[in-house]
Structures are given as C-alpha cells and as structure tokens.
Design an enzyme around this catalytic site. Structure first.
Site, short mmCIF file in Angstrom:
data_model
loop_
_atom_site.label_atom_id
_atom_site.label_comp_id
_atom_site.label_asym_id
_atom_site.label_seq_id
_atom_site.Cartn_x
_atom_site.Cartn_y
_atom_site.Cartn_z
N CYS A 1 0.84 -1.20 0.00
CA CYS A 1 0.00 0.00 0.00
C CYS A 1 0.88 1.26 0.00
CB CYS A 1 -0.97 -0.03 1.18
SG CYS A 1 -2.33 1.15 1.04
N HIS B 1 -3.30 -5.74 1.42
CA HIS B 1 -2.52 -5.91 2.65
C HIS B 1 -2.42 -7.39 3.06
CE1 HIS B 1 -2.16 -1.68 4.20
NE2 HIS B 1 -3.10 -1.51 3.27
N GLU C 1 -0.52 -8.72 5.21
CA GLU C 1 -0.28 -8.89 6.65
C GLU C 1 -1.57 -8.98 7.45
OE1 GLU C 1 -0.62 -4.40 6.18
OE2 GLU C 1 -0.06 -6.15 4.99
#
Length: 231
Positions: free
Chosen positions: A85, A194, A196
């Site tokens: 991002c 994302h 994560e």
C-alpha cells in the site's frame, strides 16, 4: 532469517507486518525511517499507512527518508523488498518500481476483502503461490489507482511483471486491473492489498469454509523465506 520492517511517521501496519514475519517463521527486525542502518536484515518490508508528506503525493516525501538510500542499494543487490500500500507508493516514488498511484477513481477511501489473481508466481514474494491462483487479501486505500504510460504498461505485461490483478471488481480504477507489480529481477514487489492482514485464522477475510478464516497473506512471507533459503 531476519526480515526488517521500516516504520515511517504515519505507518499504521508496521506491527502487523512484524507479526506476519514472525508467524511465517522469520525474525522481524524493527527499522526506523531516519536511520541509515538496515541491521544486516535478509529482506525488507515497507508497510502500509499514511506516511508524512502524503498530502503532497502519496509516498513522495517518505521515498526520500534517510533509510531509503539503503533500501535502494539493497534492492539493487537483490535483497527482497516488499512494499504494501503506502510502501508500494514509496517504491514507485523511489523509482524501484515503474508507474505511480493516484486517487481512487470514485474519489473515496475503500476498505474491502479483495480477490486478486496471481499473475507471476516466480518473484521472491510469490513462490508459494500458483500462477493463475485466486486469493483474497484485505484492501484499504484512498490513492490506489495504478497508472503508467501505455508503453510502460505494455512492457510490464510483455515481461511478465504484473504480479497481481484485481478480479471480480476493480476497486480503485487501476489501469488494466493491476494490483501489484515487480521489478525486472523479481526481488522487489509492490501491491496495494494488505497480506499482513490475512495471516491467521479467525482474523483474516471470510472464506467459503468459515468466517475470517483466510490466511492467503501468510504465503507472501513464507515465499520470501523460501527464496532466501535457496540463494
């Protein structure tokens, strides 16, 4: 295996990225934007957030942070670098990746669990995926529209450097539905979704098996570990 995660003023997902590294089986190393020391890490993550100076252009000021000179040198040596991002925006601003990211075409911040197609499973961050595989990764951005000249887009396509493509819906107006790209060497990858946030059952995206059970993001980090082990 030591993977550094750089914190910039305004980073939101640095701790999440550190946790993802730990869940994948590597040692996370916290790095600071104002330093010139990568602490001999084996790979680097530029996490998501809203870094200082984004009001000028997303990632533009952060790409000139002191530690970025070390990141550029490391990337040119072949060290795996992942930009997520805001980190992706920094990589384009630092010219480690081509193109740029602009305001979403609908003008609004978006947050959704996004299906993306793995177009290139040969980068340092995607070897644990299959080409053509569809995965679900959370997405949250206001300036996620990927742009590049038609010549550059054709080159990215022709060289197999489009790594991820949006599927089902294009959430931000990215040209050719591009969600992530890589450099020529395949060690630097940037994407808007994302990973994560999709590493542990119970906290990830919904799947057909169960709510919040998606862990597709974990394979980004296990891929990097595997790539480093085979060097």
């Amino acid at each position: 295996m030591r993977i550094g995660v750089i914190t910039f003023p305004g980073s939101l997902d640095d701790r999440d990225a550190q946790r993802a590294v730990r869940m994948a089986g590597a040692e996370p190393v916290a790095l600071w934007h104002g330093d010139h020391d990568l602490q001999n890490v084996d790979a680097i993550v530029l996490p998501g957030g809203f870094s200082y100076g984004d009001y000028l252009r997303a990632g533009a000021i952060a790409s000139h942070a002191p530690i970025m000179s070390e990141v550029i040198d490391a990337a040119e040596r072949g060290v795996p670098v992942l930009g997520i991002c805001n980190g992706f925006q920094m990589l384009t601003e630092a010219h480690l990746l081509p193109g740029g990211l602009i305001r979403n075409d609908h003008g609004s911040f978006i947050r959704r669990d996004q299906t993306i197609v793995v177009e290139n499973a040969d980068t340092a961050w995607t070897t644990d995926f299959e080409q053509g595989e569809e995965i679900v990764i959370p997405l949250k951005n206001a300036e996620g529209g990927f742009i590049a000249s038609q010549t550059e887009l054709d080159r990215l396509e022709g060289e197999g450097r489009v790594v991820f493509r949006y599927s089902g819906i294009n959430p931000n107006g990215s040209l050719r539905d591009i969600a992530g790209i890589t450099n020529e060497r395949g060690n630097v990858v940037g994407l808007m979704p994302h990973p994560e946030h999709a590493i542990e059952a119970g906290f990830g995206p919904d799947t057909t098996l169960a709510m919040r059970s998606g862990i597709d993001g974990l394979r980004f980090f296990t891929s990097a570990i595997r790539a480093l082990q085979t060097v």
